[in-house]
Design a protein around this motif. Sequence first.
Motif, PDB file in Angstrom:
ATOM      1  N   UNK A   1      -1.689  -7.866 -13.108  1.00  0.00           N
ATOM      2  CA  UNK A   1      -0.304  -7.401 -13.098  1.00  0.00           C
ATOM      3  C   UNK A   1      -0.072  -6.042 -12.481  1.00  0.00           C
ATOM      4  N   UNK A   2      -1.120  -5.390 -12.033  1.00  0.00           N
ATOM      5  CA  UNK A   2      -0.979  -4.053 -11.458  1.00  0.00           C
ATOM      6  C   UNK A   2      -1.399  -4.072  -9.988  1.00  0.00           C
ATOM      7  N   UNK A   3      -0.559  -3.510  -9.125  1.00  0.00           N
ATOM      8  CA  UNK A   3      -0.942  -3.395  -7.709  1.00  0.00           C
ATOM      9  C   UNK A   3      -1.979  -2.273  -7.599  1.00  0.00           C
ATOM     10  N   UNK A   4      -3.171  -2.614  -7.133  1.00  0.00           N
ATOM     11  CA  UNK A   4      -4.251  -1.623  -7.112  1.00  0.00           C
ATOM     12  C   UNK A   4      -4.612  -1.147  -5.709  1.00  0.00           C
ATOM     13  N   UNK A   5      -4.192  -1.880  -4.688  1.00  0.00           N
ATOM     14  CA  UNK A   5      -4.580  -1.472  -3.333  1.00  0.00           C
ATOM     15  C   UNK A   5      -3.651  -2.163  -2.325  1.00  0.00           C
ATOM     16  N   UNK A   6      -3.609  -1.623  -1.124  1.00  0.00           N
ATOM     17  CA  UNK A   6      -2.817  -2.254  -0.065  1.00  0.00           C
ATOM     18  C   UNK A   6      -3.317  -1.770   1.285  1.00  0.00           C
ATOM     19  N   UNK A   7      -3.024  -2.557   2.309  1.00  0.00           N
ATOM     20  CA  UNK A   7      -3.371  -2.177   3.686  1.00  0.00           C
ATOM     21  C   UNK A   7      -2.566  -3.066   4.614  1.00  0.00           C
ATOM     22  N   UNK A   8      -2.484  -2.673   5.877  1.00  0.00           N
ATOM     23  CA  UNK A   8      -1.906  -3.579   6.873  1.00  0.00           C
ATOM     24  C   UNK A   8      -3.020  -4.083   7.783  1.00  0.00           C
ATOM     25  N   UNK A   9      -2.670  -5.046   8.635  1.00  0.00           N
ATOM     26  CA  UNK A   9      -3.652  -5.627   9.547  1.00  0.00           C
ATOM     27  C   UNK A   9      -4.294  -4.616  10.469  1.00  0.00           C
ATOM     28  N   UNK A  10      -3.623  -3.489  10.684  1.00  0.00           N
ATOM     29  CA  UNK A  10      -4.195  -2.446  11.548  1.00  0.00           C
ATOM     30  C   UNK A  10      -5.506  -1.904  10.984  1.00  0.00           C
ATOM     31  N   UNK A  11      -5.719  -2.102   9.670  1.00  0.00           N
ATOM     32  CA  UNK A  11      -6.966  -1.627   9.044  1.00  0.00           C
ATOM     33  C   UNK A  11      -8.178  -2.396   9.580  1.00  0.00           C
ATOM     34  N   UNK A  12      -7.934  -3.584  10.124  1.00  0.00           N
ATOM     35  CA  UNK A  12      -9.024  -4.440  10.611  1.00  0.00           C
ATOM     36  C   UNK A  12      -9.204  -4.213  12.112  1.00  0.00           C
TER      37      UNK A  12
END
Length: 260
Positions: free
Chosen positions: A188-199
């Motif tokens: 239930x908690x958002x712990x991380x995020x990224x966009x495709x640019x990270x790859x």
Amino acid sequence: MAWDVASVAAELLRCEDERVDRPPFTDEWPELDLDTGYEIQDLNLQARLARGETLVGVKLGLTSKAKQERMGVHVPFVAWLTDAMLLPAGEPVPQSRLIHPRIEPEVVFVMRDRLSGPGVSCATAMAAVDSVWGGAEIIDSRYRNFRFKAGDVAADNASSGAFVTGPVGLPTAEIDLTLEAALVEVNGVIVDSATGAAVQGHPGEALALAANELARRGHALEPGWIVLTGGMTDAVPAPPGSSIAVHFTNLGSIFINGGV
Ligand code: OOG
Ligand code: MG
């Protein structure tokens, strides 16, 4: 014991089948480098096919800074996907066959055309893609605490375990993958995020890398193959009882129950 390609391959499959982890082979065999790791990986692909599995595509490992930093290995690499690793949507984490699963969000391609290196660019790679999907990979290392060097992890088929694809597939022209975000939700908690640019700056660069790296090994990406382009964020542990979700901007959400 002096390890060689055949004995490491057999030991890795035994660890996988018996769900036991072990120290990395490079502790005892420091010369086990990336190319030796690929030889071991290929031997175990043959073993997987011989026991009835079907080759369905490839996965890339360590294509994002987040993954490279966490694992302490700074080189991207390629490994094999078979149908035994396909997890249908809605199924829980297959704990009964995994040691210490972790989940990571990935951009997934389905190939339309054969793509053969060397010399493949992001643009020529994307031109061979049929559709783009959100995905979640459930990685599992045969090495204790995921401690390994490049040769170890290449040999271990890049910590392959299982993978799920999401509900939405788009033609490449309909999505800007650099801006496509993935949010990772744990209990239930958002712990991380990224966009495709990270790859690799764009997941298509990872696809090009896969084609070029496979060419070095005498292979190409084949029509219909699935390509997991690598974790966009660090992976999160997925123990029994956990509840994990990955939410993409345009590619939908994937919900994975940790199971029992
Ligand atoms: C190695 C596998 C990496 C990815 O997407 O980077 C991988 C590991 O982190 O254990 O699947
Ligand atoms: Mg992965």
